[in-house]
Design a protein around this motif. Structure first.
Motif, short mmCIF file in Angstrom:
data_model
loop_
_atom_site.label_atom_id
_atom_site.label_comp_id
_atom_site.label_asym_id
_atom_site.label_seq_id
_atom_site.Cartn_x
_atom_site.Cartn_y
_atom_site.Cartn_z
N CYS A 137 27.14 36.28 24.99
CA CYS A 137 28.48 36.32 24.66
C CYS A 137 29.18 37.30 25.48
N PHE A 138 28.74 38.40 25.64
CA PHE A 138 29.18 39.57 26.37
C PHE A 138 29.41 39.31 27.84
N GLN A 139 28.66 38.67 28.50
CA GLN A 139 28.79 38.31 29.70
C GLN A 139 29.92 37.19 30.04
N ALA A 140 30.10 36.30 29.25
CA ALA A 140 30.84 35.45 29.42
C ALA A 140 32.32 35.90 29.00
N LEU A 141 32.38 36.70 27.71
CA LEU A 141 33.87 37.45 27.44
C LEU A 141 34.12 38.18 28.36
N VAL A 148 34.55 45.35 26.64
CA VAL A 148 33.39 45.55 25.86
C VAL A 148 33.59 47.00 25.47
N PRO A 149 33.82 47.46 24.08
CA PRO A 149 33.62 48.70 24.10
C PRO A 149 32.13 49.41 23.74
N ALA A 150 31.93 50.62 23.97
CA ALA A 150 30.88 51.15 23.53
C ALA A 150 30.29 50.61 22.21
N ASN A 151 28.91 50.44 22.20
CA ASN A 151 28.20 49.83 20.80
C ASN A 151 29.36 48.78 20.15
N GLY A 152 29.68 48.00 20.97
CA GLY A 152 30.53 46.80 20.61
C GLY A 152 29.90 45.51 19.96
N SER A 153 28.72 45.70 19.55
CA SER A 153 27.81 44.66 19.01
C SER A 153 27.30 45.25 17.58
N THR A 154 27.36 44.09 16.60
CA THR A 154 26.98 44.61 15.21
C THR A 154 25.78 42.93 14.89
N TYR A 155 24.88 43.46 14.17
CA TYR A 155 23.96 42.08 13.77
C TYR A 155 23.21 42.36 12.44
#
Length: 203
Positions: A137-141, A148-155
């Motif tokens: 997702c991040f590559q495409a976005l 993309v911010p630092a630590n921009g993922s959650t799961y």
């Protein structure tokens, strides 16, 4: 400081009113965004007649253009997706395909329209695949102009070979609550910085 608008695109396969862990984590991220000064809304993509394609409008009743307007109005985009077979959902991939059109949509200074917008990704599922889904997702976005911010993922992912969903975890797992807040805080911070210091003109 300027208001920050957020949009959560929920990429569950299940239409409303079915329960969705992807929507739940998206709403929890939005709550944290609001705690840091943003306002926003949640859109469950499958509740709309979004056509397959890579243009801004596929015609014939395509409802992506209305969602696209919400994306254009937002400073922060949250893509919330389940994991299926180790991958982000087909709905998430369809959203990314529709966003592909934004590569050629530019402002008066030649910048893609998604420049200046921040993207974070929230993932839920059983077993594994969260990091892989974030990477896809991040590559495409990022390709279409999102930052993309630092630590921009959650799961949240459950244990292997069991059937517990994120929505069944009460209270919310502490680690996921923490990453929800970090991603939200960093996204709002970055969005404010980009408002004050836009990317340079292109060409």
């Amino acid at each position: 400081m300027s208001d920050i608008r957020a949009l959560v695109l929920v990429c569950t396969l299940k239409p409303s009113p079915s329960e969705s862990s992807s929507e739940l984590i998206g709403r929890r991220v939005l709550e944290r965004l609001e705690a840091h000064g943003a306002t926003g809304e949640v859109v469950r993509v499958v509740d709309h007649d979004v056509r397959f394609g890579v243009s801004t409008d596929e015609g014939d009743g395509d409802e992506w253009p209305a969602i696209r307007e919400k994306v254009l109005d937002a400073d922060v985009l949250v893509l919330a997706t389940p994991i299926w077979m180790g991958q982000p959902s087909s709905v998430a991939k369809m959203v990314l395909e529709r966003l592909d059109a934004e590569i050629s949509e530019t402002d008066d200074e030649g910048r893609p329209l998604m420049y200046g917008k921040v993207a974070i990704v929230a993932v839920v599922g059983n077993e594994d695949g969260a990091h892989h889904s974030h990477a896809e997702c991040f590559q495409a976005l990022n390709d279409v102009g999102f930052t993309v911010p630092a630590n921009g993922s959650t799961y949240w992912v459950g244990e292997a070979m069991q059937g517990t969903d994120y929505s069944e975890k009460s209270p919310e797992p502490e680690a996921t609550a923490g990453t929800n807040d970090t991603a939200a805080a960093n996204a709002v911070h970055l969005a404010r910085l980009l408002q004050g210091a836009p990317y340079p003109a292109q060409g």
